[in-house]
Design a protein around this motif. Sequence first.
Motif, PDB file in Angstrom:
ATOM      1  N   SER A  44       0.836  -1.202   0.000  1.00  0.00           N
ATOM      2  CA  SER A  44       0.000   0.000   0.000  1.00  0.00           C
ATOM      3  C   SER A  44       0.869   1.251   0.000  1.00  0.00           C
ATOM      4  N   ALA A  45       0.402   2.263  -0.689  1.00  0.00           N
ATOM      5  CA  ALA A  45       1.033   3.575  -0.659  1.00  0.00           C
ATOM      6  C   ALA A  45       0.471   4.368   0.524  1.00  0.00           C
ATOM      7  N   ILE A  46       1.170   5.411   0.913  1.00  0.00           N
ATOM      8  CA  ILE A  46       0.685   6.246   2.017  1.00  0.00           C
ATOM      9  C   ILE A  46      -0.675   6.841   1.672  1.00  0.00           C
ATOM     10  N   SER A  47      -0.867   7.216   0.426  1.00  0.00           N
ATOM     11  CA  SER A  47      -2.156   7.794   0.018  1.00  0.00           C
ATOM     12  C   SER A  47      -3.295   6.790   0.186  1.00  0.00           C
ATOM     13  N   GLU A  48      -3.026   5.505  -0.079  1.00  0.00           N
ATOM     14  CA  GLU A  48      -4.053   4.476   0.100  1.00  0.00           C
ATOM     15  C   GLU A  48      -4.355   4.269   1.583  1.00  0.00           C
ATOM     16  N   MET A  49      -3.312   4.298   2.410  1.00  0.00           N
ATOM     17  CA  MET A  49      -3.521   4.170   3.854  1.00  0.00           C
ATOM     18  C   MET A  49      -4.319   5.356   4.372  1.00  0.00           C
ATOM     19  N   ALA A  50      -4.017   6.550   3.860  1.00  0.00           N
ATOM     20  CA  ALA A  50      -4.717   7.760   4.299  1.00  0.00           C
ATOM     21  C   ALA A  50      -6.201   7.696   3.931  1.00  0.00           C
ATOM     22  N   GLU A  51      -6.534   7.077   2.807  1.00  0.00           N
ATOM     23  CA  GLU A  51      -7.940   6.916   2.420  1.00  0.00           C
ATOM     24  C   GLU A  51      -8.663   5.972   3.373  1.00  0.00           C
ATOM     25  N   ARG A  52      -7.970   4.940   3.830  1.00  0.00           N
ATOM     26  CA  ARG A  52      -8.596   3.977   4.738  1.00  0.00           C
ATOM     27  C   ARG A  52      -8.651   4.494   6.174  1.00  0.00           C
TER      28      ARG A  52
END
Length: 87
Positions: A44-52
């Motif tokens: 996962s990218a940081i942006s994907e983690m931030a979305e979750r």
Amino acid sequence: FIPSISFISSLVNSKSNIKTSLKTIEPYALRALILEDLKYHPQSAISEMAERLPDVERSELQKMVYSMVGNEITATGGKTYRKYEIK
């Protein structure tokens, strides 16, 4: 033991009588959340983690992820498209 989001959000900050939210999350709890997220969503990218984790400030998430690289998680890819996973 990795605490769940509901457990963490129900914690009471010992320094005051306010409930802990994901905005005021302690570093150890944020670390546990990141590890739990990467356990279920490897690469996962940081942006994907931030979305979750929308209630966690992106800057705090980014600082914690960067501090965990090399110790608990690994990073692959270039600077722009970097993905993270548990070692």
